[in-house]
Scaffold this motif. Sequence first.
Motif, PDB file in Angstrom:
ATOM      1  N   TRP A  54       0.845  -1.197   0.000  1.00  0.00           N
ATOM      2  CA  TRP A  54       0.000   0.000   0.000  1.00  0.00           C
ATOM      3  C   TRP A  54       0.874   1.238   0.000  1.00  0.00           C
ATOM      4  N   VAL A  56       0.278   5.565   0.452  1.00  0.00           N
ATOM      5  CA  VAL A  56      -0.717   6.542   0.904  1.00  0.00           C
ATOM      6  C   VAL A  56      -0.163   7.950   0.761  1.00  0.00           C
ATOM      7  N   THR A  62      -4.970   6.349  -1.497  1.00  0.00           N
ATOM      8  CA  THR A  62      -4.485   5.017  -1.166  1.00  0.00           C
ATOM      9  C   THR A  62      -4.350   4.254  -2.475  1.00  0.00           C
ATOM     10  N   HIS A  64      -2.888   0.517  -4.173  1.00  0.00           N
ATOM     11  CA  HIS A  64      -2.575  -0.869  -3.792  1.00  0.00           C
ATOM     12  C   HIS A  64      -1.799  -1.593  -4.893  1.00  0.00           C
ATOM     13  N   SER A  75     -10.402   5.568  -0.421  1.00  0.00           N
ATOM     14  CA  SER A  75     -10.232   5.484   1.032  1.00  0.00           C
ATOM     15  C   SER A  75     -11.471   5.973   1.770  1.00  0.00           C
ATOM     16  N   LEU A  82      -2.798  11.437   4.303  1.00  0.00           N
ATOM     17  CA  LEU A  82      -2.395  10.213   5.000  1.00  0.00           C
ATOM     18  C   LEU A  82      -0.872  10.154   5.027  1.00  0.00           C
ATOM     19  N   VAL A  85       1.497   4.241   6.633  1.00  0.00           N
ATOM     20  CA  VAL A  85       0.716   3.026   6.421  1.00  0.00           C
ATOM     21  C   VAL A  85       1.523   1.847   6.945  1.00  0.00           C
ATOM     22  N   THR A  95      -3.744   2.923   8.123  1.00  0.00           N
ATOM     23  CA  THR A  95      -3.115   4.164   7.697  1.00  0.00           C
ATOM     24  C   THR A  95      -3.600   5.301   8.579  1.00  0.00           C
ATOM     25  N   TRP A 104      -7.982  -1.285   6.615  1.00  0.00           N
ATOM     26  CA  TRP A 104      -8.334  -2.067   5.438  1.00  0.00           C
ATOM     27  C   TRP A 104      -8.607  -3.506   5.873  1.00  0.00           C
ATOM     28  N   TRP A 109     -11.810   0.141   3.112  1.00  0.00           N
ATOM     29  CA  TRP A 109     -11.284   0.987   4.168  1.00  0.00           C
ATOM     30  C   TRP A 109     -12.435   1.426   5.052  1.00  0.00           C
TER      31      TRP A 109
END
Length: 188
Positions: A54, A56, A62, A64, A75, A82, A85, A95, A104, A109
């Motif tokens: 992840w 952020v 966010t 992935h 998110s 953010l 994480v 996060t 998550w 989220w």
Amino acid sequence: DVNGIGGSAATDVGAVGNKGGIFHSSGLLWKKMAADAGPQNLWDVAAGGQSDAWAVGENGATVHWDGTGWGPVASGVTNVHLFAVWVAPNGEAFTVGSNRALHWKNGAWTSMTPSIAYLNDVWGTSATDVWFAGATDALVGSPAAIAHWDGASWTTATLPASTPMLWGISGSGPADVWAAGDNGTILR
């Protein structure tokens, strides 16, 4: 600029930076990854394994990594930057940013309500042993705060009132947790 770095092994390290920049090293060279991270600056990256990472950043970004590519994941927040994480061994992720903590789990989220007001960093050993560092408020000079999530409830660590804001938290196991902050503060 590179703002954050993390990895799952010496041969699997990622870094994130400004304007959605995501980079990867297999131990020898760095390469820029193709990613739909948007124009936001990314502040941190953490990996739970070679197919689970992840990143952020600003405006609730966010992103992935699923082992084949990076992609944005909503998110649910857009008004929060953010900062950090952390990914648990079971794939759950946490996060934090300013006054928000997100978790998550099960493909989404969700907001958490931590026992401290301002959050700068997160680290843990499992999804039921997660530590959060920050302060009682965002104001300069606010006393430090550390919160712990056990998977069901929050507890707040007792710190000396004069402890300044904390910016980082990490450790090597459940009984070895360290936090660092303003004025050279290091807590264990």
